[in-house]
Design a protein around this motif. Structure first.
Motif, PDB file in Angstrom:
ATOM      1  N   LEU A   4       0.827  -1.203   0.000  1.00  0.00           N
ATOM      2  CA  LEU A   4       0.000   0.000   0.000  1.00  0.00           C
ATOM      3  C   LEU A   4       0.865   1.258   0.000  1.00  0.00           C
ATOM      4  O   LEU A   4       0.604   2.207  -0.750  1.00  0.00           O
ATOM      5  CB  LEU A   4      -0.932   0.000   1.212  1.00  0.00           C
ATOM      6  CG  LEU A   4      -1.841   1.216   1.362  1.00  0.00           C
ATOM      7  CD1 LEU A   4      -2.864   1.262   0.233  1.00  0.00           C
ATOM      8  CD2 LEU A   4      -2.536   1.184   2.711  1.00  0.00           C
ATOM      9  N   ALA A   5       1.898   1.266   0.817  1.00  0.00           N
ATOM     10  CA  ALA A   5       2.800   2.415   0.873  1.00  0.00           C
ATOM     11  C   ALA A   5       3.502   2.621  -0.465  1.00  0.00           C
ATOM     12  O   ALA A   5       3.697   3.761  -0.897  1.00  0.00           O
ATOM     13  CB  ALA A   5       3.825   2.229   1.988  1.00  0.00           C
ATOM     14  N   TYR A   6       3.873   1.553  -1.126  1.00  0.00           N
ATOM     15  CA  TYR A   6       4.538   1.636  -2.432  1.00  0.00           C
ATOM     16  C   TYR A   6       3.573   2.132  -3.513  1.00  0.00           C
ATOM     17  O   TYR A   6       3.899   3.037  -4.278  1.00  0.00           O
ATOM     18  CB  TYR A   6       5.123   0.286  -2.819  1.00  0.00           C
ATOM     19  CG  TYR A   6       5.691   0.252  -4.212  1.00  0.00           C
ATOM     20  CD1 TYR A   6       6.819   1.001  -4.537  1.00  0.00           C
ATOM     21  CD2 TYR A   6       5.098  -0.509  -5.203  1.00  0.00           C
ATOM     22  CE1 TYR A   6       7.340   0.986  -5.825  1.00  0.00           C
ATOM     23  CE2 TYR A   6       5.616  -0.536  -6.484  1.00  0.00           C
ATOM     24  CZ  TYR A   6       6.738   0.206  -6.789  1.00  0.00           C
ATOM     25  OH  TYR A   6       7.249   0.192  -8.059  1.00  0.00           O
ATOM     26  N   ASP A   7       2.373   1.548  -3.570  1.00  0.00           N
ATOM     27  CA  ASP A   7       1.410   1.894  -4.609  1.00  0.00           C
ATOM     28  C   ASP A   7       0.946   3.345  -4.506  1.00  0.00           C
ATOM     29  O   ASP A   7       0.797   4.030  -5.512  1.00  0.00           O
ATOM     30  CB  ASP A   7       0.186   0.972  -4.543  1.00  0.00           C
ATOM     31  CG  ASP A   7       0.520  -0.448  -4.960  1.00  0.00           C
ATOM     32  OD1 ASP A   7       1.549  -0.644  -5.646  1.00  0.00           O
ATOM     33  OD2 ASP A   7      -0.234  -1.367  -4.581  1.00  0.00           O
ATOM     34  N   GLN A   8       0.712   3.829  -3.291  1.00  0.00           N
ATOM     35  CA  GLN A   8       0.161   5.172  -3.104  1.00  0.00           C
ATOM     36  C   GLN A   8       1.217   6.201  -2.710  1.00  0.00           C
ATOM     37  O   GLN A   8       0.873   7.345  -2.407  1.00  0.00           O
ATOM     38  CB  GLN A   8      -0.956   5.133  -2.066  1.00  0.00           C
ATOM     39  CG  GLN A   8      -2.110   4.268  -2.504  1.00  0.00           C
ATOM     40  CD  GLN A   8      -3.267   4.309  -1.525  1.00  0.00           C
ATOM     41  OE1 GLN A   8      -3.273   5.076  -0.577  1.00  0.00           O
ATOM     42  NE2 GLN A   8      -4.261   3.472  -1.760  1.00  0.00           N
ATOM     43  N   LYS A   9       2.476   5.795  -2.696  1.00  0.00           N
ATOM     44  CA  LYS A   9       3.589   6.702  -2.353  1.00  0.00           C
ATOM     45  C   LYS A   9       3.345   7.390  -1.010  1.00  0.00           C
ATOM     46  O   LYS A   9       3.476   8.602  -0.871  1.00  0.00           O
ATOM     47  CB  LYS A   9       3.816   7.749  -3.457  1.00  0.00           C
ATOM     48  CG  LYS A   9       4.121   7.160  -4.806  1.00  0.00           C
ATOM     49  CD  LYS A   9       5.409   6.370  -4.767  1.00  0.00           C
ATOM     50  CE  LYS A   9       5.717   5.790  -6.141  1.00  0.00           C
ATOM     51  NZ  LYS A   9       6.588   4.661  -6.088  1.00  0.00           N
ATOM     52  N   LEU A  10       3.004   6.593   0.002  1.00  0.00           N
ATOM     53  CA  LEU A  10       2.750   7.099   1.346  1.00  0.00           C
ATOM     54  C   LEU A  10       4.024   7.033   2.182  1.00  0.00           C
ATOM     55  O   LEU A  10       4.900   6.201   1.941  1.00  0.00           O
ATOM     56  CB  LEU A  10       1.653   6.278   2.027  1.00  0.00           C
ATOM     57  CG  LEU A  10       0.293   6.264   1.326  1.00  0.00           C
ATOM     58  CD1 LEU A  10      -0.638   5.291   2.026  1.00  0.00           C
ATOM     59  CD2 LEU A  10      -0.302   7.661   1.307  1.00  0.00           C
ATOM     60  N   ILE A  11       4.099   7.901   3.175  1.00  0.00           N
ATOM     61  CA  ILE A  11       5.240   7.874   4.098  1.00  0.00           C
ATOM     62  C   ILE A  11       5.047   6.706   5.059  1.00  0.00           C
ATOM     63  O   ILE A  11       3.980   6.531   5.645  1.00  0.00           O
ATOM     64  CB  ILE A  11       5.352   9.202   4.859  1.00  0.00           C
ATOM     65  CG1 ILE A  11       5.634  10.347   3.887  1.00  0.00           C
ATOM     66  CG2 ILE A  11       6.452   9.127   5.910  1.00  0.00           C
ATOM     67  CD1 ILE A  11       5.616  11.718   4.519  1.00  0.00           C
ATOM     68  N   VAL A  12       6.092   5.918   5.198  1.00  0.00           N
ATOM     69  CA  VAL A  12       6.025   4.726   6.038  1.00  0.00           C
ATOM     70  C   VAL A  12       7.243   4.698   6.960  1.00  0.00           C
ATOM     71  O   VAL A  12       8.322   5.166   6.602  1.00  0.00           O
ATOM     72  CB  VAL A  12       5.956   3.448   5.161  1.00  0.00           C
ATOM     73  CG1 VAL A  12       7.213   3.250   4.364  1.00  0.00           C
ATOM     74  CG2 VAL A  12       5.651   2.216   5.979  1.00  0.00           C
ATOM     75  N   THR A  13       7.041   4.178   8.169  1.00  0.00           N
ATOM     76  CA  THR A  13       8.148   3.967   9.096  1.00  0.00           C
ATOM     77  C   THR A  13       8.408   2.471   9.171  1.00  0.00           C
ATOM     78  O   THR A  13       7.502   1.694   9.475  1.00  0.00           O
ATOM     79  CB  THR A  13       7.817   4.510  10.497  1.00  0.00           C
ATOM     80  OG1 THR A  13       7.617   5.915  10.396  1.00  0.00           O
ATOM     81  CG2 THR A  13       8.944   4.233  11.477  1.00  0.00           C
ATOM     82  N   LEU A  14       9.648   2.089   8.877  1.00  0.00           N
ATOM     83  CA  LEU A  14      10.033   0.679   8.905  1.00  0.00           C
ATOM     84  C   LEU A  14      10.918   0.417  10.107  1.00  0.00           C
ATOM     85  O   LEU A  14      11.841   1.186  10.383  1.00  0.00           O
ATOM     86  CB  LEU A  14      10.794   0.312   7.628  1.00  0.00           C
ATOM     87  CG  LEU A  14      10.047   0.497   6.312  1.00  0.00           C
ATOM     88  CD1 LEU A  14      10.970   0.180   5.151  1.00  0.00           C
ATOM     89  CD2 LEU A  14       8.811  -0.362   6.262  1.00  0.00           C
ATOM     90  N   LYS A  15      10.631  -0.662  10.812  1.00  0.00           N
ATOM     91  CA  LYS A  15      11.497  -1.121  11.896  1.00  0.00           C
ATOM     92  C   LYS A  15      12.318  -2.269  11.321  1.00  0.00           C
ATOM     93  O   LYS A  15      11.773  -3.273  10.881  1.00  0.00           O
ATOM     94  CB  LYS A  15      10.668  -1.589  13.085  1.00  0.00           C
ATOM     95  CG  LYS A  15      11.499  -1.944  14.306  1.00  0.00           C
ATOM     96  CD  LYS A  15      10.637  -2.513  15.414  1.00  0.00           C
ATOM     97  CE  LYS A  15      10.192  -1.423  16.329  1.00  0.00           C
ATOM     98  NZ  LYS A  15       9.539  -1.982  17.554  1.00  0.00           N
ATOM     99  N   ILE A  16      13.631  -2.088  11.312  1.00  0.00           N
ATOM    100  CA  ILE A  16      14.542  -3.019  10.663  1.00  0.00           C
ATOM    101  C   ILE A  16      15.374  -3.736  11.717  1.00  0.00           C
ATOM    102  O   ILE A  16      15.878  -3.112  12.641  1.00  0.00           O
ATOM    103  CB  ILE A  16      15.493  -2.268   9.698  1.00  0.00           C
ATOM    104  CG1 ILE A  16      14.710  -1.377   8.744  1.00  0.00           C
ATOM    105  CG2 ILE A  16      16.389  -3.231   8.949  1.00  0.00           C
ATOM    106  CD1 ILE A  16      13.760  -2.101   7.857  1.00  0.00           C
ATOM    107  N   MET A  17      15.547  -5.038  11.540  1.00  0.00           N
ATOM    108  CA  MET A  17      16.364  -5.835  12.442  1.00  0.00           C
ATOM    109  C   MET A  17      17.621  -6.280  11.704  1.00  0.00           C
ATOM    110  O   MET A  17      17.550  -7.056  10.754  1.00  0.00           O
ATOM    111  CB  MET A  17      15.573  -7.058  12.894  1.00  0.00           C
ATOM    112  CG  MET A  17      16.354  -7.988  13.734  1.00  0.00           C
ATOM    113  SD  MET A  17      16.432  -7.341  15.381  1.00  0.00           S
ATOM    114  CE  MET A  17      16.515  -8.840  16.268  1.00  0.00           C
ATOM    115  N   VAL A  18      18.778  -5.733  12.104  1.00  0.00           N
ATOM    116  CA  VAL A  18      20.057  -6.096  11.498  1.00  0.00           C
ATOM    117  C   VAL A  18      21.033  -6.423  12.615  1.00  0.00           C
ATOM    118  O   VAL A  18      21.298  -5.592  13.483  1.00  0.00           O
ATOM    119  CB  VAL A  18      20.610  -4.944  10.624  1.00  0.00           C
ATOM    120  CG1 VAL A  18      21.956  -5.321  10.050  1.00  0.00           C
ATOM    121  CG2 VAL A  18      19.632  -4.591   9.523  1.00  0.00           C
TER     122      VAL A  18
END
Length: 113
Positions: A51-65
């Motif tokens: 959804l964020a990709y299709d509508q170009k919405l701002i998204v917050t991602l929590k990444i585990m590295v």
């Protein structure tokens, strides 16, 4: 060193920067490491990212590295299924993030007054 009821007090000898770093370290160490995601959570994560990709919405991602959690906020500009990674455009850079490292995705409020 101050003795107070048998306890040794070292606070008066610590610099404010040290106290701040200790608080940050304590907060990070208390943050719970994520478990494996269930099938439902993976499906919800996929839907939010799509959804964020299709509508170009701002998204917050929590990444585990490497057992460290990081938060990145931006707009997903590219999704590559073949390499299983996405491109997140932030303020100044574009970061490539492996999809397997994404633990949570949350859409930000994009309402304009």
């Amino acid at each position: 060193m101050i003795r107070d009821r048998g306890n040794v007090k070292w606070v008066s000898m610590m610099l404010p920067e040290h106290v701040q770093q200790i608080r940050v370290w304590k907060h990070e160490s208390e943050e719970e490491l994520p478990n494996e995601l269930t099938e439902w959570e993976l499906e919800e994560l996929q839907q939010v990212i799509q959804l964020a990709y299709d509508q170009k919405l701002i998204v917050t991602l929590k990444i585990m590295v490497d057992h460290n959690l990081s938060h990145y906020t931006g707009i997903i500009t590219d999704l590559k299924a073949s390499t299983r990674e996405l491109s997140l455009e932030m303020d100044t850079i574009i970061r490539r993030i492996p999809l397997d490292a994404v633990y949570r995705a949350q859409l930000e409020n994009n309402y304009c007054d």
